[in-house]
Write a protein that holds these residues in place. Structure first.
Motif, PDB file in Angstrom:
ATOM      1  N   ARG B 202      23.252 -16.885 -21.851  1.00  0.00           N
ATOM      2  CA  ARG B 202      23.750 -17.464 -20.607  1.00  0.00           C
ATOM      3  C   ARG B 202      24.840 -16.539 -20.084  1.00  0.00           C
ATOM      4  O   ARG B 202      25.802 -16.244 -20.799  1.00  0.00           O
ATOM      5  CB  ARG B 202      24.299 -18.872 -20.830  1.00  0.00           C
ATOM      6  CG  ARG B 202      24.935 -19.440 -19.561  1.00  0.00           C
ATOM      7  CD  ARG B 202      25.237 -20.909 -19.655  1.00  0.00           C
ATOM      8  NE  ARG B 202      24.008 -21.707 -19.606  1.00  0.00           N
ATOM      9  CZ  ARG B 202      23.638 -22.568 -20.539  1.00  0.00           C
ATOM     10  NH1 ARG B 202      24.383 -22.744 -21.599  1.00  0.00           N
ATOM     11  NH2 ARG B 202      22.525 -23.251 -20.415  1.00  0.00           N
ATOM     12  N   LYS B 204      27.769 -16.000 -17.419  1.00  0.00           N
ATOM     13  CA  LYS B 204      28.603 -16.775 -16.506  1.00  0.00           C
ATOM     14  C   LYS B 204      29.975 -16.135 -16.430  1.00  0.00           C
ATOM     15  O   LYS B 204      30.648 -16.008 -17.448  1.00  0.00           O
ATOM     16  CB  LYS B 204      28.700 -18.212 -17.047  1.00  0.00           C
ATOM     17  CG  LYS B 204      29.208 -19.205 -16.048  1.00  0.00           C
ATOM     18  CD  LYS B 204      29.068 -20.611 -16.631  1.00  0.00           C
ATOM     19  CE  LYS B 204      29.674 -21.640 -15.697  1.00  0.00           C
ATOM     20  NZ  LYS B 204      29.583 -22.981 -16.276  1.00  0.00           N
ATOM     21  N   ASP B 205      30.383 -15.746 -15.258  1.00  0.00           N
ATOM     22  CA  ASP B 205      31.724 -15.197 -15.022  1.00  0.00           C
ATOM     23  C   ASP B 205      32.112 -14.119 -16.033  1.00  0.00           C
ATOM     24  O   ASP B 205      33.227 -14.123 -16.551  1.00  0.00           O
ATOM     25  CB  ASP B 205      32.774 -16.312 -15.053  1.00  0.00           C
ATOM     26  CG  ASP B 205      32.433 -17.438 -14.091  1.00  0.00           C
ATOM     27  OD1 ASP B 205      31.830 -17.148 -13.040  1.00  0.00           O
ATOM     28  OD2 ASP B 205      32.745 -18.609 -14.388  1.00  0.00           O
ATOM     29  N   GLY B 206      31.195 -13.234 -16.333  1.00  0.00           N
ATOM     30  CA  GLY B 206      31.520 -12.119 -17.221  1.00  0.00           C
ATOM     31  C   GLY B 206      31.360 -12.418 -18.694  1.00  0.00           C
ATOM     32  O   GLY B 206      31.464 -11.524 -19.529  1.00  0.00           O
ATOM     33  N   ILE B 207      31.118 -13.696 -19.048  1.00  0.00           N
ATOM     34  CA  ILE B 207      30.863 -14.040 -20.447  1.00  0.00           C
ATOM     35  C   ILE B 207      29.355 -13.972 -20.700  1.00  0.00           C
ATOM     36  O   ILE B 207      28.577 -14.564 -19.957  1.00  0.00           O
ATOM     37  CB  ILE B 207      31.383 -15.460 -20.787  1.00  0.00           C
ATOM     38  CG1 ILE B 207      32.892 -15.556 -20.548  1.00  0.00           C
ATOM     39  CG2 ILE B 207      31.001 -15.837 -22.214  1.00  0.00           C
ATOM     40  CD1 ILE B 207      33.770 -15.164 -21.696  1.00  0.00           C
ATOM     41  N   GLU B 209      26.990 -15.167 -23.286  1.00  0.00           N
ATOM     42  CA  GLU B 209      26.897 -16.031 -24.456  1.00  0.00           C
ATOM     43  C   GLU B 209      25.458 -16.088 -24.950  1.00  0.00           C
ATOM     44  O   GLU B 209      24.569 -16.575 -24.236  1.00  0.00           O
ATOM     45  CB  GLU B 209      27.395 -17.445 -24.092  1.00  0.00           C
ATOM     46  CG  GLU B 209      27.464 -18.371 -25.289  1.00  0.00           C
ATOM     47  CD  GLU B 209      27.788 -19.817 -24.903  1.00  0.00           C
ATOM     48  OE1 GLU B 209      27.946 -20.112 -23.710  1.00  0.00           O
ATOM     49  OE2 GLU B 209      27.874 -20.647 -25.827  1.00  0.00           O
ATOM     50  N   ASP B 376      36.721  -7.582 -18.064  1.00  0.00           N
ATOM     51  CA  ASP B 376      35.953  -8.604 -17.355  1.00  0.00           C
ATOM     52  C   ASP B 376      34.818  -9.153 -18.195  1.00  0.00           C
ATOM     53  O   ASP B 376      34.476 -10.325 -18.103  1.00  0.00           O
ATOM     54  CB  ASP B 376      35.356  -8.015 -16.065  1.00  0.00           C
ATOM     55  CG  ASP B 376      36.440  -7.562 -15.117  1.00  0.00           C
ATOM     56  OD1 ASP B 376      37.523  -8.187 -15.131  1.00  0.00           O
ATOM     57  OD2 ASP B 376      36.216  -6.586 -14.388  1.00  0.00           O
ATOM     58  N   MET B 377      34.226  -8.283 -19.007  1.00  0.00           N
ATOM     59  CA  MET B 377      33.031  -8.697 -19.733  1.00  0.00           C
ATOM     60  C   MET B 377      33.348  -8.991 -21.195  1.00  0.00           C
ATOM     61  O   MET B 377      34.171  -8.323 -21.804  1.00  0.00           O
ATOM     62  CB  MET B 377      31.974  -7.590 -19.646  1.00  0.00           C
ATOM     63  CG  MET B 377      31.463  -7.389 -18.227  1.00  0.00           C
ATOM     64  SD  MET B 377      30.626  -5.817 -18.002  1.00  0.00           S
ATOM     65  CE  MET B 377      29.031  -6.190 -18.683  1.00  0.00           C
ATOM     66  N   LEU B 378      32.677 -10.005 -21.715  1.00  0.00           N
ATOM     67  CA  LEU B 378      32.840 -10.326 -23.135  1.00  0.00           C
ATOM     68  C   LEU B 378      31.523 -10.852 -23.671  1.00  0.00           C
ATOM     69  O   LEU B 378      30.915 -11.753 -23.091  1.00  0.00           O
ATOM     70  CB  LEU B 378      33.945 -11.369 -23.346  1.00  0.00           C
ATOM     71  CG  LEU B 378      34.139 -11.827 -24.801  1.00  0.00           C
ATOM     72  CD1 LEU B 378      34.569 -10.663 -25.684  1.00  0.00           C
ATOM     73  CD2 LEU B 378      35.158 -12.949 -24.885  1.00  0.00           C
ATOM     74  N   LEU B 379      31.095 -10.287 -24.788  1.00  0.00           N
ATOM     75  CA  LEU B 379      29.838 -10.674 -25.406  1.00  0.00           C
ATOM     76  C   LEU B 379      30.108 -11.623 -26.569  1.00  0.00           C
ATOM     77  O   LEU B 379      30.895 -11.302 -27.458  1.00  0.00           O
ATOM     78  CB  LEU B 379      29.130  -9.408 -25.915  1.00  0.00           C
ATOM     79  CG  LEU B 379      27.837  -9.586 -26.670  1.00  0.00           C
ATOM     80  CD1 LEU B 379      26.796 -10.287 -25.815  1.00  0.00           C
ATOM     81  CD2 LEU B 379      27.304  -8.235 -27.107  1.00  0.00           C
ATOM     82  N   LEU B 380      29.472 -12.792 -26.530  1.00  0.00           N
ATOM     83  CA  LEU B 380      29.580 -13.736 -27.647  1.00  0.00           C
ATOM     84  C   LEU B 380      28.208 -13.813 -28.300  1.00  0.00           C
ATOM     85  O   LEU B 380      27.294 -14.443 -27.775  1.00  0.00           O
ATOM     86  CB  LEU B 380      30.016 -15.118 -27.139  1.00  0.00           C
ATOM     87  CG  LEU B 380      31.307 -15.141 -26.321  1.00  0.00           C
ATOM     88  CD1 LEU B 380      31.571 -16.553 -25.781  1.00  0.00           C
ATOM     89  CD2 LEU B 380      32.495 -14.672 -27.151  1.00  0.00           C
TER      90      LEU B 380
END
Lengths: 233, 608
Positions: B202, B204-207, B209, B376-380
């Protein structure tokens, strides 16, 4: 949060997650419960959007990706905090796990959820287990009338147990409403406390039933197969 | 300026390196403008060759040229027993780890991978004009702990600091997310040279997930090639009375030609295959249609659909709830793959970014995040497989479920069963099955307990899966509050001591000096050309004038005389001389026997 001193510069903590003076990330307390971690009241109906927002915001605060160039101590704290955060989000996101967690939190670990069959289903489930065993013993190539009958019977059981599961869940969600009303009351008098205990106890029983029914449904699906196709379970 | 962090796609057949050029990821090309380094390593008598020169060397010296080593990472011999026939080199096993035997020496898969990593490091350093030591390396999302650890070991052996192991499909999603600013649910279908992954995310706003991931670590383009190879080998054996299986050089020619035909059939409906046979048996030719290829490999594509469905189910999604489908990996160029993916998700998949380059680009984006240049970006991401321990009766008890967001930890309390017991053994497993024997054994460890009555010691063990998807184990004595050291012994991995000694050994292969590399490549080519020319002379003596044969002999001797010199330009000069003087002979030979099949090929290739 009862935290007083920065692990690094020993100054009194002014910031929430970072030391106001040396800007080092601080470890979340091991005693921190998941609701507090996520800035949520201890209610069973959760604003899922708010939960997700908090999760994303705290991920941006703590995630190891943002500490890759920091010292080893901060990396370790980032890792621990993120693991706690992920556990909190996973637990609170799902209503069933959320309820189980709340019961543990409020009633202590002695009240673990066990699996027990709903009392009125006891005989029915015994018979079903016998049918299931007989069905499993027959090979898939077997086209006898007996196998056909068993299959239809087991499928009917699956449908009725799934309905039962839905019923248990809807009763569980009724208890959610009750809990939230009680929890919102400002006076924590003995009567409220007794009512809360009763809700917890009811939920615990419902959750035990639900786990049991879910396991039986899974066994049935494994043996007879799922007819509804892929997708949401 | 801070040392750059580069992103590396360490692939089964091809590897790439990319970096952040300002705000955009960019693949670093080689000196002949090729984006990839073939994941092939030649360990010749002259020294080490990696990439394109090794690929050329493959058909000349298959017993000393290693390809598809990624298939062996974190594996034991038993794990790959059904495909041993496909590899010309000899495989052994030590300590649960495959070893590749080359002459007297053996190499572990991480050592071979380290050679490829070093080549990429050199390419990056040459382009960026500074040393490169920090990297992000991608792995298939469905890689287990042992395979991830082996990849990290490869980085260590190559003298690299591996800041992060990141999953290939999620890396691709980062590149796409940056490029297209996508929001919503994205399915990444990644079919590479040796592995298949499906990941649902998913955005969303740079995340980014990850909701669920699934796959197959032994399913990729290699398997398509094998189907063609099997068919060709059968045909050649029957029609030409050969035993191709006993001829490793020919086997490699067949394999590479099959790969070429497969690739060609992605763009064209028909193509021509032609393979020169040894011992004057002429040339094997065959027409291939895309239809034929598809009927030979339909079940392989179908194999990828079950993991897609499982991932959807785990994510609690229906196929139609997916907003975008993204194709990654060279094998997704095949029209049949695209068709079946389109059918499954009911929409046309995206492939705007080059499927061969997008993983490396994403690794570079992740490198930018780690460097602190991208907030801005983060990968979970998630762990692909459930992790658990062996309990009574050979049953696995799961501690961390598959598709749990990482980093994540689980705690388990241990005690003793006998009075005075001084240690406890724990067996760690990964997999989804109930019985220990059906899951992957990751490691065993032991911790000490003070001699006390049974049940009194209380040791809390923490299993932590970090952001790389790699397990870390710590233990603490609850009674004393002291932490315990835990000696973890991997079931299918190198020990710390082995990695240490391999790091030392690796300096032996440190052919980082450009000049030395050029000499090795030129010398190896010279030797091959001498052999090939002598063969051609023997066959073509009657077709050319005696004076011509004489001058070819002279040129060969001239070249032979300089093969031990350390100036590659001298070698290249003499090689060119031989090629010039044999030009006519090559033409004559082609006209005579192989005209149709061998257009545009050099003599050295004709006679191999």
């Amino acid at each position: 949060m009862a935290r007083s001193m920065c692990w690094h510069c020993q100054s009194e903590m002014s910031g929430e997650y970072f030391c106001g003076r040396c800007v080092k990330v601080q470890p979340l307390s091991k005693e921190l419960d998941y609701f507090t971690c996520m800035n949520l009241p201890r209610l069973l109906h959760v604003d899922e959007q708010a939960l997700e927002r908090t999760f994303y915001a705290l991920s941006r605060t703590f995630h190891p990706d943002y500490f890759a160039t920091k010292d080893e101590s901060q990396q370790r704290i980032s890792l621990g905090n993120t693991a706690l955060l992920n556990a909190a989000y996973r637990m609170l996101k799902d209503p069933i796990q959320r309820a189980e967690y709340l019961i543990r939190l409020e009633a202590g670990s002695a009240k673990d959820i066990r699996t027990s069959p709903p009392a009125d289903l006891f005989d029915e489930i015994l018979e079903l287990q016998d049918d299931l065993e007989e069905f499993r013993a027959l090979s898939a190539e077997d086209s006898s009338a007996r196998r056909q009958t068993l299959q239809e019977k087991l499928e009917a059981s699956r449908r009725s147990l799934e309905a039962r599961k839905a019923d248990v869940e809807s009763r569980l969600f009724d208890q959610f409403d009750k809990w939230d009303v009680l929890h919102a009351q400002t006076h924590d008098d003995p009567a409220t406390q007794a009512a809360k205990d009763a809700v917890l106890k009811t939920m615990q029983a419902l959750l035990s039933n639900r786990t049991y029914v879910t396991n039986v449904v899974n066994d049935l699906v494994a043996a007879v197969g799922e007819r509804t196709g892929s997708g949401r379970t | 300026m801070m040392a750059p962090i580069v992103g590396i796609d360490l692939g089964t057949t091809n590897s790439l390196v990319a970096y952040m050029d300002g705000g955009s990821p960019r693949v670093i090309f080689g000196k002949h403008d090729q984006p990839n380094v073939p994941s092939i390593v030649g360990l010749t008598d002259n020294g080490l060759m990696v990439g394109e020169p090794a690929k050329e060397h493959l058909v000349r010296d298959p017993l000393r040229t290693i390809y598809s080593v990624k298939r062996f990472m974190g594996k034991s011999l038993a794990d790959v027993s059904d495909e041993l026939n496909y590899f010309p080199y000899t495989l052994r096993e030590k300590g649960g780890v495959i070893r590749i035997q080359i002459g007297e020496k053996t190499y572990s898969p991480p050592q071979i991978s380290a050679m490829i990593l070093k080549e990429l490091k050199l390419r990056a350093a040459a382009h960026l004009g500074q040393d490169v030591t920090k990297v992000v390396i991608t792995v298939p999302a469905y890689f287990n702990d042992g395979q991830r650890q082996a990849t990290k070991d490869a980085g260590l052996i190559a003298g690299l600091e591996v800041l992060r192991i990141i999953n290939e499909p999620t890396a691709a999603s980062l590149a796409y997310g940056l490029e297209r600013q996508t929001q919503g649910v994205v399915a990444v279908y990644d079919l590479g040279g040796g592995t298949f992954d499906i990941s649902l995310l998913r955005l969303k706003d740079g995340i980014f997930e990850v909701l669920a991931t699934n796959g197959h670590t032994h399913l990729g383009g290699d398997d398509w090639d094998r189907r063609l190879v099997e068919s060709v080998v059968k045909d050649v054996n029957a029609k030409h009375g050969l035993k191709v299986d006993d001829c490793p050089e020919l086997m490699q020619t067949v394999r590479l030609e099959s790969e070429r035909v497969k690739i060609q059939l992605s763009d064209e409906d028909k193509t021509h295959m032609s393979i020169p046979l040894p011992d004057g048996k002429g040339t094997y030719t065959r027409e291939w249609s895309r239809e034929e290829l598809e009927s030979l490999t339909l079940d392989l594509v179908q194999h990828t659909l079950a993991p897609c469905r499982s991932a959807l189910q785990d994510a609690g999604l229906h196929a139609h709830e997916v907003d975008e489908v993204v194709l990654v990996g060279g094998s997704t160029r095949m029209p049949l793959v695209r068709r079946l993916v389109e059918e499954l998700f009911g929409q046309t998949p995206h492939c705007e970014l080059n499927p061969e380059e997008v993983v490396a680009l994403g690794a570079a984006v992740q490198a930018g995040i780690l460097a602190g240049d991208n907030k801005d970006m983060l990968l979970l991401d998630v762990t692909p497989l459930s992790l658990g321990i062996e309990t009574m009766g050979g049953v696995m008890s799961a501690l961390i479920r598959r598709n749990t967001t990482i980093p994540t930890s689980a705690k388990e309390m241990f005690t003793t069963y006998a009075d005075g017991q001084t240690s406890v053994d724990v067996h760690i497993l990964q997999g989804e099955r109930e019985l220990v024997q059906d899951n992957r054994s990751l490691a065993r460890f032991q911790f000490k307990v003070p001699p006390l009555p049974a049940g009194v010691p209380r040791i809390e063990v923490t299993f932590l899966i970090d952001a790389n998807g790699i397990l870390n184990v710590t233990a603490a004595d609850i009674r004393t509050g002291e932490s315990q050291s835990v000696q973890v012994k991997p079931s299918h991995g190198l020990t710390d001591d082995e990695v240490e000694s391999m790091i030392r050994d690796s300096f032996q292969f440190a052919v980082e000096d450009i000049k030395a590399r050029q000499v090795i490549e030129a010398r190896t080519e010279a030797e091959a050309i001498i052999t090939a020319t002598e063969k051609a002379l023997k066959r073509g003596t009657d077709l050319i004038a005696p004076e011509e044969a004489q001058s070819i002999h002279a040129a060969i001797e001239d070249l032979r005389a300089v093969t031990h010199q350390d100036d590659h330009r001298v070698l290249r000069g003499k090689i060119a001389d031989v090629e010039k003087v044999t030009h006519h002979l090559a033409e004559v030979l082609m006209d005579a026997t192989l005209k149709e099949a061998l257009e545009n090929k050099k003599l050295s290739e004709v006679t191999d």
